[in-house]
Design a protein around this motif. Sequence first.
Motif, PDB file in Angstrom:
ATOM      1  N   CYS A   1      -6.055   2.583   0.566  1.00 55.89           N
ATOM      2  CA  CYS A   1      -7.146   3.225   1.298  1.00 55.89           C
ATOM      3  C   CYS A   1      -7.660   2.265   2.380  1.00 55.89           C
ATOM      4  N   PRO A   2      -7.790   2.731   3.619  1.00 61.73           N
ATOM      5  CA  PRO A   2      -8.291   1.849   4.673  1.00 61.73           C
ATOM      6  C   PRO A   2      -9.764   1.493   4.520  1.00 61.73           C
ATOM      7  N   ASN A   3     -10.476   2.230   3.673  1.00 61.42           N
ATOM      8  CA  ASN A   3     -11.902   1.972   3.507  1.00 61.42           C
ATOM      9  C   ASN A   3     -12.185   0.970   2.388  1.00 61.42           C
TER      10      ASN A   3
ATOM     11  N   ASN B   1       2.354  -0.615   4.104  1.00 59.32           N
ATOM     12  CA  ASN B   1       2.958  -1.837   4.658  1.00 59.32           C
ATOM     13  C   ASN B   1       2.345  -2.220   6.000  1.00 59.32           C
ATOM     14  N   GLY B   2       1.019  -2.067   6.070  1.00 65.36           N
ATOM     15  CA  GLY B   2       0.296  -2.462   7.266  1.00 65.36           C
ATOM     16  C   GLY B   2       0.306  -1.429   8.379  1.00 65.36           C
ATOM     17  N   GLU B   3       0.950  -0.270   8.164  1.00 61.60           N
ATOM     18  CA  GLU B   3       0.997   0.784   9.167  1.00 61.60           C
ATOM     19  C   GLU B   3       0.167   1.985   8.721  1.00 61.60           C
ATOM     20  N   ARG B   4      -0.423   2.676   9.682  1.00 59.17           N
ATOM     21  CA  ARG B   4      -1.200   3.882   9.424  1.00 59.17           C
ATOM     22  C   ARG B   4      -0.220   5.052   9.284  1.00 59.17           C
ATOM     23  N   ARG B   5      -0.172   5.653   8.081  1.00 63.28           N
ATOM     24  CA  ARG B   5       0.825   6.684   7.809  1.00 63.28           C
ATOM     25  C   ARG B   5       0.185   7.906   7.165  1.00 63.28           C
TER      26      ARG B   5
END
Length: 247
Positions: free
Chosen positions: A21-23, A7-11
């Motif tokens: 995946c952020p990549n 949900n848009g947060e780094r967890r």
Amino acid sequence: MRYASVNGERREAEPKLHGTCPNCDREVIAKCGQRRIWHWSHRGKLDCDHWWEPETEWHRSWKAFFPQAWQEVIHIAADGERHIADVKNDKGLVVELQHSPIAAEERLSRESFYERMVWVVDGMLYKRDLAAFRKAVDFASVTSDKQNRLILIPLTERAEIFRRWAPLQCPVFVDFGDEELQIGGFVPPERLLWHFLLDRGTGRVVVAPVTRASFIEFALNGSDLRYLALMRRDNPRRRYRARMSRF
């Protein structure tokens, strides 16, 4: 991976969480079992970064020294190629934490891609490496360089751990954990990393012991590394000391 976008947060991975995946922005699953550390995994056998290796407790313990924002950072080259750096500080220095075996071709590719990087290598992966390194260091010739760093010329170059990291292009620091390694019968008073250097005169790999604490400070804020240095002979009780040195 340790981190995913939820949900848009780094967890970090937790049971029943769903993330991306952020990549590659594809779906990842929270793996929260009993046998392995909790982590995020792509669905199926998808792997968006072929340089990535399975996360271990050794990786996690090293990453914990650095701010979360510096961990698992996407590095994008000018041509659009993307890879996930284990640690990338606010000055752009990449610290790659290497536990698994790595082919020479891939190692050189990573070094060319990141440019400003150092390796921290898990020396405990192979039992034979520890035994060979212990012997090579304990019976090494001891000298110093122009910076007065204590330099160990290993007893033999045939140990696989030395050959595995040649040729040296980017700095390599080997971590043997809490193992007690002697230098000419002397037990260093601080926990060390072992900096592999190329002696350009002979082409041999030599070793410079550096304090682990100073390496962490170097990666955090760019402070000087503290290498062991030879003491003067008029103080026989303290054969070595730590000395500040520019990287």
